[in-house]
Write a protein that holds these residues in place. Sequence first.
Motif, mmCIF file in Angstrom:
data_model
loop_
_atom_site.group_PDB
_atom_site.id
_atom_site.type_symbol
_atom_site.label_atom_id
_atom_site.label_comp_id
_atom_site.label_asym_id
_atom_site.label_seq_id
_atom_site.Cartn_x
_atom_site.Cartn_y
_atom_site.Cartn_z
ATOM 1 N N GLU A 82 0.825 -1.209 0.000
ATOM 2 C CA GLU A 82 0.000 0.000 0.000
ATOM 3 C C GLU A 82 0.860 1.261 0.000
ATOM 4 O O GLU A 82 0.516 2.259 -0.628
ATOM 5 C CB GLU A 82 -0.906 0.030 1.228
ATOM 6 N N LEU A 83 1.976 1.205 0.736
ATOM 7 C CA LEU A 83 2.853 2.372 0.862
ATOM 8 C C LEU A 83 3.941 2.416 -0.210
ATOM 9 O O LEU A 83 4.748 3.343 -0.234
ATOM 10 C CB LEU A 83 3.492 2.389 2.258
ATOM 11 N N GLY A 84 3.980 1.395 -1.067
ATOM 12 C CA GLY A 84 4.993 1.344 -2.115
ATOM 13 C C GLY A 84 6.397 1.090 -1.573
ATOM 14 O O GLY A 84 7.369 1.590 -2.134
ATOM 15 N N LEU A 85 6.493 0.322 -0.503
ATOM 16 C CA LEU A 85 7.788 0.046 0.123
ATOM 17 C C LEU A 85 8.364 -1.287 -0.332
ATOM 18 O O LEU A 85 7.629 -2.217 -0.645
ATOM 19 C CB LEU A 85 7.648 0.029 1.644
ATOM 20 N N LYS A 86 9.651 -1.367 -0.330
ATOM 21 C CA LYS A 86 10.382 -2.606 -0.612
ATOM 22 C C LYS A 86 11.028 -3.078 0.691
ATOM 23 O O LYS A 86 11.117 -2.321 1.663
ATOM 24 C CB LYS A 86 11.482 -2.353 -1.654
ATOM 25 N N ASN A 87 11.517 -4.310 0.691
ATOM 26 C CA ASN A 87 12.178 -4.855 1.882
ATOM 27 C C ASN A 87 13.288 -3.933 2.379
ATOM 28 O O ASN A 87 13.441 -3.720 3.580
ATOM 29 C CB ASN A 87 12.758 -6.235 1.595
ATOM 30 N N LYS A 88 14.036 -3.368 1.447
ATOM 31 C CA LYS A 88 15.168 -2.513 1.823
ATOM 32 C C LYS A 88 14.720 -1.271 2.594
ATOM 33 O O LYS A 88 15.476 -0.704 3.374
ATOM 34 C CB LYS A 88 15.989 -2.117 0.599
ATOM 35 N N ASP A 89 13.463 -0.853 2.392
ATOM 36 C CA ASP A 89 12.950 0.326 3.087
ATOM 37 C C ASP A 89 12.755 0.082 4.577
ATOM 38 O O ASP A 89 12.652 1.038 5.358
ATOM 39 C CB ASP A 89 11.636 0.791 2.458
ATOM 40 N N LEU A 90 12.695 -1.178 4.992
ATOM 41 C CA LEU A 90 12.550 -1.503 6.416
ATOM 42 C C LEU A 90 13.896 -1.622 7.133
ATOM 43 O O LEU A 90 13.950 -1.631 8.354
ATOM 44 C CB LEU A 90 11.772 -2.817 6.584
ATOM 45 N N GLN A 91 14.974 -1.699 6.369
ATOM 46 C CA GLN A 91 16.302 -1.888 6.964
ATOM 47 C C GLN A 91 16.676 -0.818 7.990
ATOM 48 O O GLN A 91 17.204 -1.163 9.045
ATOM 49 C CB GLN A 91 17.371 -1.990 5.874
ATOM 50 N N PRO A 92 16.414 0.460 7.758
ATOM 51 C CA PRO A 92 16.785 1.460 8.764
ATOM 52 C C PRO A 92 16.079 1.260 10.109
ATOM 53 O O PRO A 92 16.580 1.682 11.151
ATOM 54 C CB PRO A 92 16.370 2.793 8.138
ATOM 55 N N TYR A 93 14.927 0.618 10.085
ATOM 56 C CA TYR A 93 14.150 0.439 11.309
ATOM 57 C C TYR A 93 14.373 -0.923 11.964
ATOM 58 O O TYR A 93 14.375 -1.034 13.187
ATOM 59 C CB TYR A 93 12.647 0.575 11.014
ATOM 60 N N ILE A 94 14.548 -1.951 11.135
ATOM 61 C CA ILE A 94 14.594 -3.319 11.659
ATOM 62 C C ILE A 94 16.004 -3.884 11.724
ATOM 63 O O ILE A 94 16.371 -4.532 12.688
ATOM 64 C CB ILE A 94 13.693 -4.237 10.804
ATOM 65 N N GLY A 95 16.785 -3.668 10.689
ATOM 66 C CA GLY A 95 18.136 -4.223 10.675
ATOM 67 C C GLY A 95 18.562 -4.591 9.269
ATOM 68 O O GLY A 95 18.032 -4.077 8.289
ATOM 69 N N SER A 96 19.493 -5.487 9.183
ATOM 70 C CA SER A 96 20.105 -5.850 7.907
ATOM 71 C C SER A 96 19.097 -6.429 6.910
ATOM 72 O O SER A 96 17.991 -6.835 7.273
ATOM 73 C CB SER A 96 21.207 -6.881 8.134
ATOM 74 N N LYS A 97 19.555 -6.478 5.660
ATOM 75 C CA LYS A 97 18.733 -7.020 4.584
ATOM 76 C C LYS A 97 18.317 -8.453 4.899
ATOM 77 O O LYS A 97 17.157 -8.828 4.723
ATOM 78 C CB LYS A 97 19.523 -6.966 3.272
ATOM 79 N N SER A 98 19.250 -9.254 5.398
ATOM 80 C CA SER A 98 18.944 -10.655 5.684
ATOM 81 C C SER A 98 17.982 -10.783 6.871
ATOM 82 O O SER A 98 17.134 -11.670 6.893
ATOM 83 C CB SER A 98 20.219 -11.458 5.942
ATOM 84 N N TYR A 99 18.096 -9.873 7.850
ATOM 85 C CA TYR A 99 17.198 -9.911 9.007
ATOM 86 C C TYR A 99 15.775 -9.560 8.584
ATOM 87 O O TYR A 99 14.815 -10.241 8.969
ATOM 88 C CB TYR A 99 17.698 -8.956 10.091
ATOM 89 N N VAL A 100 15.623 -8.520 7.772
ATOM 90 C CA VAL A 100 14.308 -8.136 7.252
ATOM 91 C C VAL A 100 13.725 -9.290 6.445
ATOM 92 O O VAL A 100 12.562 -9.667 6.619
ATOM 93 C CB VAL A 100 14.392 -6.855 6.389
ATOM 94 N N SER A 101 14.545 -9.880 5.588
ATOM 95 C CA SER A 101 14.102 -10.992 4.753
ATOM 96 C C SER A 101 13.664 -12.189 5.595
ATOM 97 O O SER A 101 12.638 -12.817 5.311
ATOM 98 C CB SER A 101 15.228 -11.403 3.805
#
Length: 119
Positions: free
Chosen positions: A67-86
């Motif tokens: 809905e917000l047009g976000l990709k996994n990488k957009d969560l990295q600043p809040y959650i952590g590394s690319k692999s952690y988000v994935s």
Amino acid sequence: MNWTILKTESDYNKALERLDIIFDAEPSSPDFAEAELLGLLISNYEDKHYPIASPNPIEAIKLKMEELGLKNKDLQPYIGSKSYVSSILSGKREITLRIANILHHKLGIPTVVFFNANV
């Protein structure tokens, strides 16, 4: 009519029909009080007989991201590394209370989505 707890589908349908008739009653009228009561009785019946399952938290996150047009990488600043988000989005890692709080504040996902869910 003297309303009581709705126990059958017939009772439920009668309550719906009556509420439809008096829905626009003036707040100071007796019909308004009846409409409020019917709303509660109908809600109670629906909660028991037509429960809505809690959404899957991961699906809720993905839907909100879409809905917000976000990709996994957009969560990295809040959650952590690319692999952690994935790993969270694939269900390999649990959504911690900290992550749930972040997603609630950053994406606007209701906190109730993260509790009592079958992931």
